[in-house]
Design a protein around this motif. Structure first.
Motif, PDB file in Angstrom:
ATOM      1  N   VAL A 183      44.505 -55.405  42.958  1.00 45.50           N
ATOM      2  CA  VAL A 183      44.177 -54.293  43.858  1.00 45.50           C
ATOM      3  C   VAL A 183      43.822 -53.070  43.018  1.00 45.50           C
ATOM      4  N   PRO A 184      42.664 -52.449  43.248  1.00 43.42           N
ATOM      5  CA  PRO A 184      42.281 -51.274  42.459  1.00 43.42           C
ATOM      6  C   PRO A 184      43.028 -50.028  42.897  1.00 43.42           C
ATOM      7  N   MET A 185      42.881 -48.951  42.121  1.00 41.26           N
ATOM      8  CA  MET A 185      43.376 -47.659  42.570  1.00 41.26           C
ATOM      9  C   MET A 185      42.666 -47.317  43.874  1.00 41.26           C
ATOM     10  N   GLY A 186      43.397 -46.694  44.800  1.00 40.00           N
ATOM     11  CA  GLY A 186      42.810 -46.384  46.091  1.00 40.00           C
ATOM     12  C   GLY A 186      42.748 -47.585  47.014  1.00 40.00           C
ATOM     13  N   GLY A 187      43.593 -48.585  46.774  1.00 37.08           N
ATOM     14  CA  GLY A 187      43.581 -49.778  47.621  1.00 37.08           C
ATOM     15  C   GLY A 187      44.982 -50.286  47.905  1.00 37.08           C
ATOM     16  N   GLN A 188      45.045 -51.257  48.807  1.00 31.28           N
ATOM     17  CA  GLN A 188      46.269 -51.988  49.110  1.00 31.28           C
ATOM     18  C   GLN A 188      45.842 -53.324  49.691  1.00 31.28           C
ATOM     19  N   PHE A 189      46.745 -54.310  49.676  1.00 33.11           N
ATOM     20  CA  PHE A 189      46.349 -55.609  50.216  1.00 33.11           C
ATOM     21  C   PHE A 189      47.583 -56.460  50.507  1.00 33.11           C
ATOM     22  N   LYS A 190      47.411 -57.402  51.449  1.00 35.25           N
ATOM     23  CA  LYS A 190      48.499 -58.292  51.845  1.00 35.25           C
ATOM     24  C   LYS A 190      48.116 -59.731  51.530  1.00 35.25           C
ATOM     25  N   VAL A 191      49.082 -60.479  50.991  1.00 37.06           N
ATOM     26  CA  VAL A 191      48.879 -61.894  50.653  1.00 37.06           C
ATOM     27  C   VAL A 191      50.003 -62.709  51.290  1.00 37.06           C
ATOM     28  N   VAL A 192      49.633 -63.804  51.948  1.00 44.40           N
ATOM     29  CA  VAL A 192      50.620 -64.753  52.471  1.00 44.40           C
ATOM     30  C   VAL A 192      50.544 -65.997  51.597  1.00 44.40           C
ATOM     31  N   ALA A 333      48.163 -39.871  43.400  1.00 44.14           N
ATOM     32  CA  ALA A 333      46.998 -40.137  42.550  1.00 44.14           C
ATOM     33  C   ALA A 333      46.553 -41.581  42.642  1.00 44.14           C
ATOM     34  N   ARG A 334      47.506 -42.504  42.677  1.00 42.43           N
ATOM     35  CA  ARG A 334      47.137 -43.921  42.767  1.00 42.43           C
ATOM     36  C   ARG A 334      46.498 -44.238  44.115  1.00 42.43           C
ATOM     37  N   TRP A 335      47.025 -43.659  45.181  1.00 38.39           N
ATOM     38  CA  TRP A 335      46.533 -43.973  46.519  1.00 38.39           C
ATOM     39  C   TRP A 335      45.149 -43.381  46.778  1.00 38.39           C
ATOM     40  N   TYR A 336      44.927 -42.159  46.309  1.00 39.20           N
ATOM     41  CA  TYR A 336      43.636 -41.501  46.538  1.00 39.20           C
ATOM     42  C   TYR A 336      42.664 -41.709  45.367  1.00 39.20           C
ATOM     43  N   ASN A 337      43.119 -42.443  44.343  1.00 33.81           N
ATOM     44  CA  ASN A 337      42.291 -42.732  43.169  1.00 33.81           C
ATOM     45  C   ASN A 337      41.781 -41.442  42.523  1.00 33.81           C
ATOM     46  N   VAL A 338      42.719 -40.572  42.181  1.00 28.67           N
ATOM     47  CA  VAL A 338      42.391 -39.331  41.492  1.00 28.67           C
ATOM     48  C   VAL A 338      43.260 -39.226  40.239  1.00 28.67           C
ATOM     49  N   GLU A 339      42.988 -38.224  39.416  1.00 28.24           N
ATOM     50  CA  GLU A 339      43.754 -37.992  38.198  1.00 28.24           C
ATOM     51  C   GLU A 339      44.650 -36.770  38.368  1.00 28.24           C
ATOM     52  N   ILE A 340      45.700 -36.698  37.550  1.00 28.83           N
ATOM     53  CA  ILE A 340      46.609 -35.552  37.549  1.00 28.83           C
ATOM     54  C   ILE A 340      46.437 -34.811  36.236  1.00 28.83           C
ATOM     55  N   ASP A 341      46.086 -33.552  36.303  1.00 28.31           N
ATOM     56  CA  ASP A 341      45.900 -32.732  35.110  1.00 28.31           C
ATOM     57  C   ASP A 341      47.014 -31.689  35.037  1.00 28.31           C
ATOM     58  N   ILE A 342      48.239 -32.192  34.881  1.00 26.14           N
ATOM     59  CA  ILE A 342      49.430 -31.343  34.788  1.00 26.14           C
ATOM     60  C   ILE A 342      50.268 -31.867  33.630  1.00 26.14           C
ATOM     61  N   SER A 343      50.867 -30.990  32.859  1.00 25.25           N
ATOM     62  CA  SER A 343      51.663 -31.397  31.707  1.00 25.25           C
ATOM     63  C   SER A 343      52.733 -32.404  32.107  1.00 25.25           C
ATOM     64  N   LYS A 344      52.764 -33.528  31.408  1.00 27.02           N
ATOM     65  CA  LYS A 344      53.741 -34.563  31.703  1.00 27.02           C
ATOM     66  C   LYS A 344      55.142 -34.167  31.250  1.00 27.02           C
TER      67      LYS A 344
END
Length: 387
Positions: A183-192, A333-344
């Motif tokens: 699953v890419p950034m900005g995605g989700q998926f279900k598997v049975v 960030a993972r859900w909207y597929n963006v980056e965070i530019d804040i000191s870790k």
């Protein structure tokens, strides 16, 4: 408390001058299962003073706030008193933040020059994934109904869910390969899976499993985060492996977070029992519902948590309770597929509440500014902090 005092606290909140004690008093006013019409009148009155002379616009905004509150104030199943309080307060703050910033946005848009560059449009995540078959070929799972039958002859796609059918033992053993759902950034998926177990994959996650899953073993390799609803089978334990830890269950529901950019791995149990192994130290522990096992280096410890909070993402919600704001922004960030530019290396605050995962990222960031006081903003596809 008289109406003037309520009005006073509400206006201080909107101006950002409210004290911690005053904020607690204000939040107590919203700790109820119904929408108070008197308080809605205060919202209407305050918004009317924000240079808005169009009564129809004010009524529309306050109506939207009321609708949001009426939805958010319904407690979720298995809720406890603390959860109801936090979700109620968060709903109020989110609703007010969206309404007030909507007003400001409308004013700023009307005053902005037509030559101003447009902000990059950022959408919430959606159902999308990629299936990698045992022969190495790749199948897109982005389009619902696009996969009728995989080349391995066992999987089908319907309504955004990849489902594996039952196989005979002889047929399964003829294929010793593996499948991977990524699953890419900005995605989700279900598997049975073939044994009936269900797996919800969060953004930037993947699972690898044998085509013959459920015949001789039930082992999965996970990167990222997934929620598991395991079919019972006492003869074949269900095992999920990551780089740092391994969890084993007979029949249970649990969330497993093993993102590489998080400081530790975490397995959170909702039902059944779960055995946790620290791959590095070889320490083990068995946890019960309402507990979370944390693996960090050689460390293996157990915390008491509300398991529903950690599974809420699969139901379309971000739920946090006094969480590190940096950690929450990584989820965003993972859900909207963006980056965070804040000191870790610098902790910028904490956040509590419930936030829908389908709202525009701009509304979410603006509500975080209001509820946390941290001056966040969106620049292109980055979340940054104003200096």
């Amino acid at each position: 408390m008289d109406n003037n005092q309520i009005q006073y606290l509400f206006e201080k909140y909107l101006k950002g001058t409210i004290t911690g004690q005053e904020l607690g008093t204000l939040l107590d006013l919203f700790n109820a299962e119904t929408v108070d019409e008197d308080l809605m009148a205060k919202i209407r009155s305050t918004l009317s003073e924000e240079n808005l002379h169009n009564n129809a616009q004010v009524e529309e905004i306050t109506g939207n706030v009321k609708e949001i509150l009426s939805i958010q104030l319904r407690p979720r199943p298995k809720a406890n008193v603390l959860w109801i309080y936090l979700s109620t307060a968060a709903a109020i703050l989110l609703a007010l933040a969206i309404a007030v910033f909507y007003v400001f946005d409308q004013q700023q848009k009307s005053a902005a020059p037509t030559t101003t560059a447009q902000q990059v449009e950022i959408h919430p995540g959606s159902d999308k994934a990629e299936l990698i078959l045992s022969d190495g070929s790749q199948v897109s799972l982005f389009d619902k109904g696009s996969l009728q039958k995989s080349k391995d002859g066992i999987a089908s796609l319907k309504d955004g869910t990849l489902t594996y059918g039952q196989q005979t033992r002889e047929a399964a053993l003829q294929n010793d390969g593996f499948n991977t759902v990524r699953v890419p950034m900005g995605g989700q998926f279900k598997v049975v899976l073939a044994d009936g177990s269900k797996v919800w994959l969060n953004a930037g996650s993947s699972i690898k499993y044998p085509v013959s899953f459920g015949i001789t073993s039930r082992q999965i390799e996970l990167t990222g985060e997934a929620y598991f609803q395991v079919a019972k089978n006492k003869k074949l334990p269900f095992t999920v492996k990551s780089t740092d830890m391994e969890v084993t269950a007979l029949g249970t529901e649990f969330n497993f977070n093993t993102y590489s950019n998080e400081p530790f791995g975490a397995a959170t149990l909702l039902e059944g029992s779960l055995r946790i192994l620290n791959n590095r130290s070889q320490k083990t522990v068995i946890i019960k519902p309402g507990e979370q096992a944390i693996v960090n280096g050689d460390e293996l410890r157990v915390l008491q948590v509300n398991g529903d909070d950690y599974a809420a993402w699969k139901d379309g919600l971000f739920v946090v309770n006094k969480a590190n704001l940096n950690l929450f922004l990584r989820q965003v960030a993972r859900w909207y597929n963006v980056e965070i530019d804040i000191s870790k290396d610098r902790e910028i605050g904490t956040v509590s509440g419930e936030f829908p995962r389908d709202i525009p990222i701009g509304d979410l960031i603006k509500s975080l500014r209001t509820t946390t006081g941290v001056k966040l903003k969106i620049e292109g596809r980055r979340i940054v902090e104003e200096k």
